[in-house]
Design a protein around this motif. Structure first.
Motif, PDB file in Angstrom:
ATOM      1  N   LYS A  70      75.263 -39.617  45.613  1.00 16.41           N
ATOM      2  CA  LYS A  70      74.259 -39.628  44.873  1.00 16.41           C
ATOM      3  C   LYS A  70      73.290 -38.452  45.026  1.00 16.41           C
ATOM      4  O   LYS A  70      72.756 -38.045  43.944  1.00 16.41           O
ATOM      5  CB  LYS A  70      73.221 -40.910  45.317  1.00 16.41           C
ATOM      6  CG  LYS A  70      72.069 -41.059  44.738  1.00 16.41           C
ATOM      7  CD  LYS A  70      71.837 -42.685  44.567  1.00 16.41           C
ATOM      8  CE  LYS A  70      70.568 -42.724  43.713  1.00 16.41           C
ATOM      9  NZ  LYS A  70      69.215 -43.326  44.042  1.00 16.41           N
ATOM     10  N   ARG A  71      73.280 -37.587  46.300  1.00 22.16           N
ATOM     11  CA  ARG A  71      72.358 -36.618  46.536  1.00 22.16           C
ATOM     12  C   ARG A  71      72.985 -35.642  45.682  1.00 22.16           C
ATOM     13  O   ARG A  71      72.068 -34.753  45.014  1.00 22.16           O
ATOM     14  CB  ARG A  71      72.537 -36.291  48.019  1.00 22.16           C
ATOM     15  CG  ARG A  71      71.590 -35.126  48.456  1.00 22.16           C
ATOM     16  CD  ARG A  71      70.084 -35.509  48.182  1.00 22.16           C
ATOM     17  NE  ARG A  71      69.435 -34.147  47.935  1.00 22.16           N
ATOM     18  CZ  ARG A  71      68.792 -33.695  46.767  1.00 22.16           C
ATOM     19  NH1 ARG A  71      68.699 -34.477  45.686  1.00 22.16           N
ATOM     20  NH2 ARG A  71      68.436 -32.469  46.580  1.00 22.16           N
ATOM     21  N   LEU A  72      74.156 -35.458  45.391  1.00 20.09           N
ATOM     22  CA  LEU A  72      74.770 -34.473  44.647  1.00 20.09           C
ATOM     23  C   LEU A  72      74.341 -34.639  43.052  1.00 20.09           C
ATOM     24  O   LEU A  72      73.785 -33.747  42.191  1.00 20.09           O
ATOM     25  CB  LEU A  72      76.275 -34.263  44.484  1.00 20.09           C
ATOM     26  CG  LEU A  72      76.800 -33.252  43.548  1.00 20.09           C
ATOM     27  CD1 LEU A  72      76.170 -31.886  43.859  1.00 20.09           C
ATOM     28  CD2 LEU A  72      78.239 -33.272  43.883  1.00 20.09           C
ATOM     29  N   ARG A  73      74.343 -35.952  42.665  1.00 18.52           N
ATOM     30  CA  ARG A  73      73.946 -36.185  41.338  1.00 18.52           C
ATOM     31  C   ARG A  73      72.495 -36.090  41.089  1.00 18.52           C
ATOM     32  O   ARG A  73      71.837 -35.273  40.121  1.00 18.52           O
ATOM     33  CB  ARG A  73      74.224 -37.656  40.776  1.00 18.52           C
ATOM     34  CG  ARG A  73      75.973 -37.691  40.639  1.00 18.52           C
ATOM     35  CD  ARG A  73      76.276 -39.131  40.290  1.00 18.52           C
ATOM     36  NE  ARG A  73      76.129 -39.865  41.330  1.00 18.52           N
ATOM     37  CZ  ARG A  73      75.577 -41.093  41.552  1.00 18.52           C
ATOM     38  NH1 ARG A  73      74.969 -41.724  40.294  1.00 18.52           N
ATOM     39  NH2 ARG A  73      75.597 -41.985  42.548  1.00 18.52           N
ATOM     40  N   GLN A 276      82.183 -31.579  47.142  1.00 24.18           N
ATOM     41  CA  GLN A 276      80.920 -32.170  46.625  1.00 24.18           C
ATOM     42  C   GLN A 276      79.593 -31.518  47.541  1.00 24.18           C
ATOM     43  O   GLN A 276      78.627 -31.160  47.143  1.00 24.18           O
ATOM     44  CB  GLN A 276      80.927 -33.667  46.803  1.00 24.18           C
ATOM     45  CG  GLN A 276      81.828 -34.199  45.894  1.00 24.18           C
ATOM     46  CD  GLN A 276      81.510 -35.631  45.556  1.00 24.18           C
ATOM     47  OE1 GLN A 276      80.439 -36.408  45.306  1.00 24.18           O
ATOM     48  NE2 GLN A 276      82.512 -36.535  45.801  1.00 24.18           N
ATOM     49  N   VAL A 277      79.873 -31.705  48.953  1.00 22.80           N
ATOM     50  CA  VAL A 277      79.064 -31.000  49.740  1.00 22.80           C
ATOM     51  C   VAL A 277      78.708 -29.568  49.320  1.00 22.80           C
ATOM     52  O   VAL A 277      77.538 -28.871  49.446  1.00 22.80           O
ATOM     53  CB  VAL A 277      79.506 -31.036  51.379  1.00 22.80           C
ATOM     54  CG1 VAL A 277      78.268 -30.539  52.153  1.00 22.80           C
ATOM     55  CG2 VAL A 277      79.376 -32.458  51.539  1.00 22.80           C
ATOM     56  N   ALA A 278      79.689 -28.892  49.158  1.00 22.26           N
ATOM     57  CA  ALA A 278      79.696 -27.286  48.908  1.00 22.26           C
ATOM     58  C   ALA A 278      78.750 -27.160  47.359  1.00 22.26           C
ATOM     59  O   ALA A 278      78.103 -26.292  47.261  1.00 22.26           O
ATOM     60  CB  ALA A 278      81.089 -26.856  48.617  1.00 22.26           C
ATOM     61  N   ALA A 279      79.184 -28.077  46.639  1.00 20.20           N
ATOM     62  CA  ALA A 279      78.226 -28.038  45.361  1.00 20.20           C
ATOM     63  C   ALA A 279      76.710 -28.359  45.503  1.00 20.20           C
ATOM     64  O   ALA A 279      76.101 -27.669  44.795  1.00 20.20           O
ATOM     65  CB  ALA A 279      79.038 -29.055  44.274  1.00 20.20           C
ATOM     66  N   LEU A 280      76.363 -29.160  46.350  1.00 14.62           N
ATOM     67  CA  LEU A 280      75.431 -29.645  46.665  1.00 14.62           C
ATOM     68  C   LEU A 280      74.657 -28.249  47.155  1.00 14.62           C
ATOM     69  O   LEU A 280      73.402 -27.769  46.857  1.00 14.62           O
ATOM     70  CB  LEU A 280      75.043 -30.634  47.707  1.00 14.62           C
ATOM     71  CG  LEU A 280      73.669 -31.126  48.309  1.00 14.62           C
ATOM     72  CD1 LEU A 280      72.984 -31.416  46.987  1.00 14.62           C
ATOM     73  CD2 LEU A 280      73.718 -32.283  49.019  1.00 14.62           C
ATOM     74  N   ALA A 281      75.072 -27.403  48.174  1.00 16.91           N
ATOM     75  CA  ALA A 281      74.712 -26.118  48.527  1.00 16.91           C
ATOM     76  C   ALA A 281      74.558 -25.181  47.653  1.00 16.91           C
ATOM     77  O   ALA A 281      73.548 -24.692  47.712  1.00 16.91           O
ATOM     78  CB  ALA A 281      75.696 -25.670  49.854  1.00 16.91           C
ATOM     79  N   ALA A 282      75.317 -25.260  46.877  1.00  9.96           N
ATOM     80  CA  ALA A 282      75.118 -24.255  45.653  1.00  9.96           C
ATOM     81  C   ALA A 282      74.017 -24.397  44.908  1.00  9.96           C
ATOM     82  O   ALA A 282      73.281 -23.634  44.426  1.00  9.96           O
ATOM     83  CB  ALA A 282      76.642 -24.331  44.698  1.00  9.96           C
ATOM     84  N   LEU A 283      73.891 -25.663  44.424  1.00  8.80           N
ATOM     85  CA  LEU A 283      72.754 -26.108  43.734  1.00  8.80           C
ATOM     86  C   LEU A 283      71.309 -25.960  44.276  1.00  8.80           C
ATOM     87  O   LEU A 283      70.231 -25.672  43.739  1.00  8.80           O
ATOM     88  CB  LEU A 283      72.858 -27.473  43.038  1.00  8.80           C
ATOM     89  CG  LEU A 283      73.976 -27.932  42.141  1.00  8.80           C
ATOM     90  CD1 LEU A 283      74.288 -29.197  41.595  1.00  8.80           C
ATOM     91  CD2 LEU A 283      73.902 -26.972  40.550  1.00  8.80           C
ATOM     92  N   GLU A 284      71.534 -26.179  45.641  1.00  9.54           N
ATOM     93  CA  GLU A 284      70.170 -26.005  46.348  1.00  9.54           C
ATOM     94  C   GLU A 284      70.096 -24.653  47.070  1.00  9.54           C
ATOM     95  O   GLU A 284      68.781 -24.328  47.368  1.00  9.54           O
ATOM     96  CB  GLU A 284      70.142 -27.151  47.559  1.00  9.54           C
ATOM     97  CG  GLU A 284      69.966 -28.443  46.938  1.00  9.54           C
ATOM     98  CD  GLU A 284      70.245 -29.749  48.237  1.00  9.54           C
ATOM     99  OE1 GLU A 284      70.710 -29.185  49.146  1.00  9.54           O
ATOM    100  OE2 GLU A 284      69.637 -30.510  47.962  1.00  9.54           O
ATOM    101  N   GLY A 285      70.961 -23.865  46.860  1.00 13.03           N
ATOM    102  CA  GLY A 285      70.805 -22.402  47.564  1.00 13.03           C
ATOM    103  C   GLY A 285      70.242 -21.191  46.827  1.00 13.03           C
ATOM    104  O   GLY A 285      70.149 -20.281  47.296  1.00 13.03           O
TER     105      GLY A 285
END
Ligand code: PLP
Length: 398
Positions: A70-73, A276-285
């Protein structure tokens, strides 16, 4: 043994094939330069890799929700809103294995047997294959160079039928580099609403625009009605140099998103959780790494465009976005090199690979026989050597 007729008709992905050929030739001792692939030579940014490495050391969730954690979405929604003012909720988002799977989920959700899907040529090859795989009918519209290879509503009116289900738009475009303006998108959006269609809007190159005067615009942002009818496809592959991490996503009406997740639940389930965790870091980075990448790509595009325009016999439009230059080689027709007669872009691609150790993609796979596609995602060094080889090919034979 007879395999499925539908499956055996699927054509191999041309850019992956060219890349495999180049790699094999290099292993055999040839010094092949690859201007075939749309994969930037940048490493995945450190903060993204570190997030993934850290995640491996923790107790990660096992199977995650099919549509993604959910956090990634949520992060996808936040980024889409902050970048483009487009409002979605996590239930509108499906995280997939690259834009490719997002596109497959979309096409399989929307396109039934014999439904027609309008695709403007030059096109990205997979659109045609995916529509065929779903049992649909690709309706190809050959756009004109003098229109900047962009489809017009006049052209759409000529091909729309009661069986038309959807239109695929890809802006910035692979392989032409065309970027649709607001008024062009508005005209398409009106046409889509009037004819009760869907739009599949492939926006994987949204950040790769090289003119300050041009702003990326998603067709989904042009009103509630068109937003409901649009499935936005995006990916972290190009933007964050994460091709092999396989993270893409679709933004769609909730009912369509649920259907897509259902399909994905029977094929791959969730995307691997480390990505998915990496993608979250990308979008938040933050976008610093993206800006650095885009500035460098602009430098490479400018260089390539200049060198190609300095060469006789070749013609190309300056790509406004994307990663590629589509070069028309028809003025070389009639020539011949070591017994290979030049009658199409494919012949030129063959000669460049066999005689000049340069891998490019032949334009016929994009519905543009007279062209070859060069990628400026390659390193500057490779671009310089690659274009020198094209120059030698022309000087030595014409
Ligand atoms: N859409 C277009 C227009 C592309 O050029 C590509 C890859 O080259 C994709 C989608 C697929 O990207 P991904 O790596 O996210 O599957």
């Amino acid at each position: 043994m007879i395999l499925s007729e539908r499956a055996t008709q699927v054509k191999t992905s041309a850019s992956l094939k060219v890349t495999a050929k180049a790699v094999n030739m290099n292993i055999s001792g040839f010094d092949v330069i690859n201007l075939g692939t749309g994969e930037v030579d940048f490493s995945t940014p450190l903060h993204i890799k570190e997030a993934a490495a850290h995640a491996i050391g923790t107790d990660l969730p096992k199977y995650t929700a099919v549509e993604g954690i959910k956090r990634l979405r949520e992060a996808v929604c936040e980024k889409t809103f902050s970048d483009y003012g487009l409002q979605y909720e996590p239930e509108n988002v499906v995280i997939s294995n690259g834009a490719k799977q997002a596109l497959m989920n979309t096409v399989f959700s929307l396109v039934g047997q014999n439904d027609e899907v309008i695709i403007s040529a030059p096109y990205w090859q997979s659109y045609v294959e995916l529509v065929l795989l779903a049992g649909g009918v690709p309706v190809i519209v050959y756009t004109r160079e003098e229109h900047g290879y962009k489809i017009t509503t006049d052209e759409l009116k000529k091909v729309v039928t009661p069986k038309t289900k959807a239109i695929i738009i890809n802006s910035p475009n692979n392989p032409t580099g065309a970027v649709y303006t607001e008024s062009e998108l508005r005209a398409i959006a009106d046409f889509v609403c009037e004819n009760d269609l869907f739009v599949i809007s492939d926006e994987v190159y949204d950040k790769m625009i090289y003119s300050r005067k041009v702003k990326f615009l998603s067709i989904a942002s042009l009103g509630e009605e068109i937003k409901k009818r649009t499935v936005v496809i995006n990916s972290l592959s190009k933007t964050y140099s994460m091709t092999a991490w396989r993270i893409g996503y679709a933004l769609a009406d909730k009912k369509i998103a649920r259907t897509m997740a259902n399909i994905q639940s029977h094929t791959t389930s969730n995307v691997n959780v480390i990505s998915q965790v990496a993608a979250l870091a990308a979008l938040e980075g933050g976008d610093e790494c993206v800006n650095t990448l885009v500035n460098e790509l602009k430098r490479r595009r400018d260089y390539m465009v200049q060198r190609i325009s300095d060469l006789p016999y070749l013609r190309s439009l300056k790509p406004v976005g994307g990663l590629y230059i589509l070069v028309n080689v028809s003025r070389l027709y009639g020539g011949s090199v070591d017994g290979i007669e030049i009658t199409t872009g494919r012949d030129v691609a063959k000669i460049l690979l066999r005689k000049y150790n340069l891998a490019v993609v032949a334009g016929d796979v994009f519905g543009c026989e007279d062209c070859i596609r060069l990628s400026f995602a390659a390193s500057m060094e490779d671009i310089i050597v690659g274009i020198n080889r094209i120059e030698n090919f022309i000087k030595q034979n014409f």
